[in-house]
Scaffold this motif. Structure first.
Motif, PDB file in Angstrom:
ATOM      1  N   LEU A  32      38.743  44.014  32.911  1.00  0.00           N
ATOM      2  CA  LEU A  32      37.612  44.023  31.983  1.00  0.00           C
ATOM      3  C   LEU A  32      37.957  43.264  30.713  1.00  0.00           C
ATOM      4  O   LEU A  32      37.163  42.450  30.217  1.00  0.00           O
ATOM      5  CB  LEU A  32      37.220  45.458  31.644  1.00  0.00           C
ATOM      6  N   ARG A  34      40.152  40.949  30.360  1.00  0.00           N
ATOM      7  CA  ARG A  34      40.262  39.526  30.675  1.00  0.00           C
ATOM      8  C   ARG A  34      38.873  38.874  30.655  1.00  0.00           C
ATOM      9  O   ARG A  34      38.673  37.836  30.028  1.00  0.00           O
ATOM     10  CB  ARG A  34      40.898  39.367  32.054  1.00  0.00           C
ATOM     11  N   LEU A  35      37.908  39.508  31.318  1.00  0.00           N
ATOM     12  CA  LEU A  35      36.567  38.920  31.407  1.00  0.00           C
ATOM     13  C   LEU A  35      35.815  39.028  30.085  1.00  0.00           C
ATOM     14  O   LEU A  35      35.192  38.074  29.629  1.00  0.00           O
ATOM     15  CB  LEU A  35      35.748  39.601  32.500  1.00  0.00           C
ATOM     16  N   GLN A  36      35.864  40.209  29.469  1.00  0.00           N
ATOM     17  CA  GLN A  36      34.967  40.462  28.340  1.00  0.00           C
ATOM     18  C   GLN A  36      35.555  40.045  27.006  1.00  0.00           C
ATOM     19  O   GLN A  36      34.826  39.938  26.031  1.00  0.00           O
ATOM     20  CB  GLN A  36      34.566  41.940  28.318  1.00  0.00           C
TER      21      GLN A  36
END
Lengths: 616, 404
Positions: A32, A34-36
């Motif tokens: 999460l 990493r993505l957000q």
């Protein structure tokens, strides 16, 4: 009461399970973050730019060249009108689409059949794959689509290469054609990565070399706007570039092919094959009637397809390899060669009975084509004048087995193994065959008389005849006929295994064969092929046909002293071999060897032996 | 000692209810796109009413009852798993559902519960000795049969919760960790081969494992032979596969390399989550177009909607709530005095945990797309009822944790 694990051990084990839980959820937290956090900016940009779609980039098929590098089949860009199913709620949307006037609008703009569109749209919605509604759409249709795009959700224009055959009908059956994959083919090949709307080789070389010619489609993520129109490509997902198919270089010689087609122009149905006897390469192959493979590239209508397949003409059939004919008198060379190998005949030998226009056997009269009779001819003259009575007797004396053996040695009765699909094997009857059709050992000797002159149960394809002629020209050495000589990127490519057939017999027998076949042209039944300055060996044939007029056949090779071309010509229902088929061969040979045209024959220079060209 | 409230596990109840609440709100948001599925959240609310009632009953009945009916229930569930091939409804190429009129359910969900009961009953035995083959082999068979049947549907996501449950319960029943890991070594062997392409990684791991577990000589030889066979056969097998077969396996391991299939969904899901950032775009404010292009956004990919609209803050809250559920589940197992209750709690918690993990890893692109819904959040009546039954069973254990 049963006991659970002791409490202290339980605490440790709880620790392990809780630790695993922590690790699992930790992994998700990592993902999460990493993505957000780290990829937030890039992904936000994508989300803002509306939406993303996967487009297929079609790979062009390999090009087919003739032996001199001239193009026989290549690709041209075309615009297809496609339907792209919506990735979500597709079933719901499909229902509304087909129910509403969407369908009527689409069919109106595209000028296509509404049932067909309905079927394709439903299929596309089911599989999620793009469906081609109209291939190679003309400019007017494209413009209409662009104008009313907002009224046609799901409809898009796609650039896709289609097949182009620049020579039109030339060698159509040999090249074959590529068309849109059908449901049946798709089901068979789903695992090989084929998709709805793909091109696939249907017949001829296109089919036989499908795996080679077919490229590998690429794919790219594209960003599209709300109307489904492409805005840009996706930077974060680099495209997979298409890999075009491999090119084929075929042995075909465009000059030979052209002159063969010219010569066959007035033949309604039939076939002609020209081989290079030295290695078996196909120089030309014609099957009549012809069709235009370009019609299929652009998407053929069902009505046109039906029209092509009705009426008994079957233009899609490659008669050169798929039709088998009785060889008629061309088979007399087989009978003669078999007799020589058995020692039953020799130079100057005669048969017991002379020709009086017929021969009596078993209480039946077997006629000679020349009603007034040939008289008592010797071996060479008998072939030269194609005397039936002579060969009746030779066949009868010889029996079935030697004849069958020599015929098979010359490549008859078996597939030649040419690299084209759908070849038929023809028929050379064996004793087992007759045992099956009559009773074992009870079949009449009369069949031998008929076989001796090439009638009866025998069936050969024009290609087999050309192969047979090549083996004769080579003095018994067999070659495998083939069409493709090289595949781009496959060094050392060779078609098939080396051939095992072939005929062995002393050289004086071959000399006699060559002499007799030259006499056929110089002073026999094939006078039409007498070409000053060129030494041709051949044999005519007229095959009786129970369904209509006789088939006219002719086989030949030239130059007789060092052959570089071997031909077989079959013209269905058209009369005598000497008067119909031999002139066709003559036309080709003149073009090739006498340079009476602008041809640039890449064959060996004509071996002119003036001394041999004596008149009658 | 009696208190005014029943001794429910309150943190567990609170987190479950919160998750269901978040689920309802997200289903509402995900289906608020005009055109389709509007009003689904009302349906889901009704389902929740049913599920809560069922959970209440499940918690009230003494767990001894589940113990006593475990084998018949297990047999029945296997029967239904077989029946699903004959009379099951097919959707998107898989036969997973049995329909009764408008009502439909997945037999695999019932099989999951029944298998947990049977395994708990089996492991809860006075003479249990997991060093002996007649004690460790039967549980393996009990789990493998439903695993294979569910995998055949195909529903690999649900199917793999059976081995997950089995392993956790072996461990909980007292199997030494070394022995358990050694028994799992062929799986590590295959996994490491596909991840690294070389057998040497596994050889290192295996030697370390042997040093740790110090197995008996018979076990040592057997495991050496088994792993040796796998190590020799695997590369050979791999090289003999057709290209398309290899591609299929590779796509399974790495769906993003298949851009035409599930890779598409994953990319859309990652865009939705990533674009949410720290605090999200706001409830109901998820970019409509991005949402509309997110497939199965109210079912399998609902977590992507949470990520987009509520950001890292929201998605971490959800993770935390799930963490409490799983932690409380295992905690109940460790404080329950009864063997059956304790083992059942471990099985059920593990199955829940496994589903949560598989779904969340899928939405962030770190696990294959297998079609597993997210417990409590995803839209779907059967799944919600079964998940609430699972919580009911855990509460059942909590209510009677002081009993023998």
């Amino acid at each position: 009461m049963p006991q659970g694990p002791p409490q202290r051990d339980r605490d440790t084990r709880f620790g392990v399970l809780a630790g695993l839980g922590l690790a699992g959820f930790g992994l998700i937290v990592l993902g999460l973050v990493r993505l957000q956090v780290f990829q937030h900016d890039a992904l936000l940009r994508l989300a803002d730019q509306n939406r993303i779609r996967l487009d297929v980039i079609r790979a062009p098929r390999g090009v087919i060249f003739d032996r001199a590098g001239r193009v026989l089949a290549d690709n041209q860009p075309s615009f297809s009108i496609v339907f792209r199913p919506a990735p979500i709620e597709s079933t719901l949307r499909a229902r509304t689409l087909v129910r509403s006037d969407w369908l009527a609008r689409v069919c109106g703009v595209l000028v296509v059949d509404s049932q067909e569109v309905k079927r394709k749209v439903q299929e596309a919605n089911r599989t999620g794959q793009t469906a081609v509604l109209r291939r190679s759409a003309p400019f007017a249709v494209m413009a209409a689509v662009e104008e009313s795009r907002s009224l046609l959700p799901g409809i898009d224009v796609q650039v896709a290469p289609i097949r182009r055959y620049p020579e039109g009908t030339l060698a159509a059956q040999l090249l074959g054609y590529a068309g849109e994959i059908n449901d049946h083919e798709l089901a068979e090949r789903l695992e090989k990565g084929y998709h709805l709307g793909d091109l696939i080789g249907k017949t001829g070389l296109e089919r036989r070399y499908e795996e080679v010619l077919r490229g590998e489609d690429g794919a790219e993520f594209v960003v599209v706007n709300a109307m489904g129109k492409r805005v840009t490509t996706l930077e974060e997902g680099p495209p997979r570039l298409p890999v075009s198919g491999r090119d084929l270089i075929v042995t075909l010689d465009l000059d030979v092919q052209r002159s063969l087609e010219e010569a066959m122009e007035h033949v309604e149905r039939g076939a002609a094959v020209a081989l290079d006897p030295r290695d078996g390469s196909v120089l030309g192959m014609v099957s009549k009637p012809v069709f235009d493979p370009n019609e299929f590239s652009q998407g053929i209508s069902f009505a046109r397809w039906k029209q092509l397949n009705s009426g008994g003409a079957f233009p899609l059939l490659n008669r050169a390899i798929q039709s088998a004919y009785p060889p008629g008198s061309t088979f007399k060379v087989v009978t003669m060669l078999a007799g020589l190998r058995q020692g039953l005949v020799h130079d100057g030998s005669h048969e017991p009975t002379g020709c009086t226009g017929g021969y009596y056997f078993g209480g039946r009269r077997f006629g000679c084509w020349k009603k007034e009779g040939h008289g008592n001819l010797d071996l060479v003259s008998a072939l030269q004048h194609s005397c039936d009575v002579f060969f009746y007797q030779l066949g009868l004396r010889m029996g079935l087995e030697p004849l069958e053996q020599t015929a098979r040695g010359l490549g008859l009765g078996e597939k030649t193994g040419i690299d084209l699909p759908g070849e038929t094997r023809g028929l050379v009857p064996s004793s087992a065959y007759y045992d099956q059709h009559f009773h074992t050992g009870r079949w009449p000797r009369g069949v031998l008389l008929n076989l001796g002159i090439g009638q009866g149960e025998l069936l050969v394809t024009p290609l087999q005849l050309a192969t047979m002629t090549s083996i004769l020209a080579n003095g018994g050495r067999a070659v495998r006929p083939h069409v493709v000589s090289a595949i781009q990127g496959v060094p050392g490519f060779k078609v098939g295994k080396p051939v095992e057939s072939g005929v062995e017999t002393p050289v004086q027998n071959w000399d006699l064969m060559h002499l007799a076949m030259r006499r056929v042209v110089e002073a026999g039944t094939a006078g039409a092929v007498r070409i000053p300055g060129l030494d041709v060996a051949g044999k005519t044939g007229t095959a009786q046909n129970p369904h209509g007029n006789d088939h006219a056949l002719f086989v030949c090779y030239a130059p007789a002293s060092a052959p570089t071309i071997a031909m077989a010509i079959v013209a269905e229902n058209s009369g005598h071999g000497g008067s119909i088929s031999a002139p066709i061969a003559a036309h080709v040979l003149k073009k090739l060897f006498l340079r009476d045209s602008t041809s640039t024959a890449p064959l060996s220079p004509p071996a002119v032996a003036a001394a041999d060209t004596v008149g009658d | 000692m009696r208190s005014r409230f029943p001794p429910l596990d309150w943190p567990l109840a609170f987190s479950t209810l919160s998750l269901i609440g978040i689920g309802l709100a997200t289903v509402y948001s995900a289906t608020s796109v005009p055109g389709a599925h509007e009003g689904m959240w009302v349906k889901q609310l009704v389902w929740f009413g049913v599920a809560a009632a069922v959970a209440w009953i499940v918690a009230a009945v003494h767990y001894r009852f589940y113990d006593s009916v475990s084998w018949p229930l297990y047999a029945l569930s296997l029967l239904m798993l077989v029946a699903v091939f004959a009379i099951g409804a097919e959707r998107m190429g898989a036969k997973r559902w049995i329909e009764f009129g408008s009502f439909q359910f997945q037999p695999s969900e019932i099989a999951k519960l029944a298998t947990a009961f049977v395994l708990a009953r089996f492991f809860d035995h006075a003479r249990l000795d997991l060093k002996k083959i007649r004690w460790w082999l039967p549980p393996l068979l009990i789990a493998v049969v439903p695993f294979l049947l569910v995998a055949k549907e195909p529903d690999l996501g649900t199917a793999s919760s059976f081995p997950a449950m089995l392993i956790a319960m072996y461990f909980w029943a007292g199997m030494p960790a070394g022995q358990l890991l050694l028994g799992l070594s062929p799986i590590f062997n295959v996994a490491l081969f596909f991840l690294t392409g070389s057998v040497w990684w596994f050889v290192g791991l295996f030697v370390g494992l042997l040093a740790y577990a110090r197995p008996r000589i018979v076990v040592l030889v057997a495991m050496l032979a088994l792993n040796g066979a796998v190590a020799v056969a695997l590369p050979n097998l791999w090289n003999h596969l057709h290209d398309y077969q290899k591609r299929r396996i590779e796509t399974f391991l790495n769906p993003e390399h298949d851009p035409s299939g599930s890779g598409y969904q994953v990319i859309q899901s990652k865009i939705a989550i990533g674009s949410g950032g720290l605090v999200g775009k706001g409830y109901l404010k998820g970019s409509q177009k991005a949402l509309a292009f997110l497939p199965m956004r109210h079912t399998d990919f609902i977590y992507s909607v949470v990520g987009e609209e509520l950001g890292l803050l929201g998605s971490l809250t959800v993770v935390l709530l799930y963490g409490i559920v799983v932690f409380r589940g295992y905690r109940l197992a460790s404080i329950a005095r009864d063997g059956f209750a304790s083992l059942m709690a471990v099985g059920i918690t593990t199955a829940l945990f496994f589903h949560i993990l598989v779904n969340m890893l899928m939405t962030i692109g770190w696990a294959p797309v297998t079609g597993v819904p997210l417990p409590f959040l995803s839209y779907g009546g059967t799944a919600l009822i079964v998940n609430c039954i699972q919580i009911g069973l855990l509460q059942n254990v909590a209510l009677r944790r002081r009993e023998y």
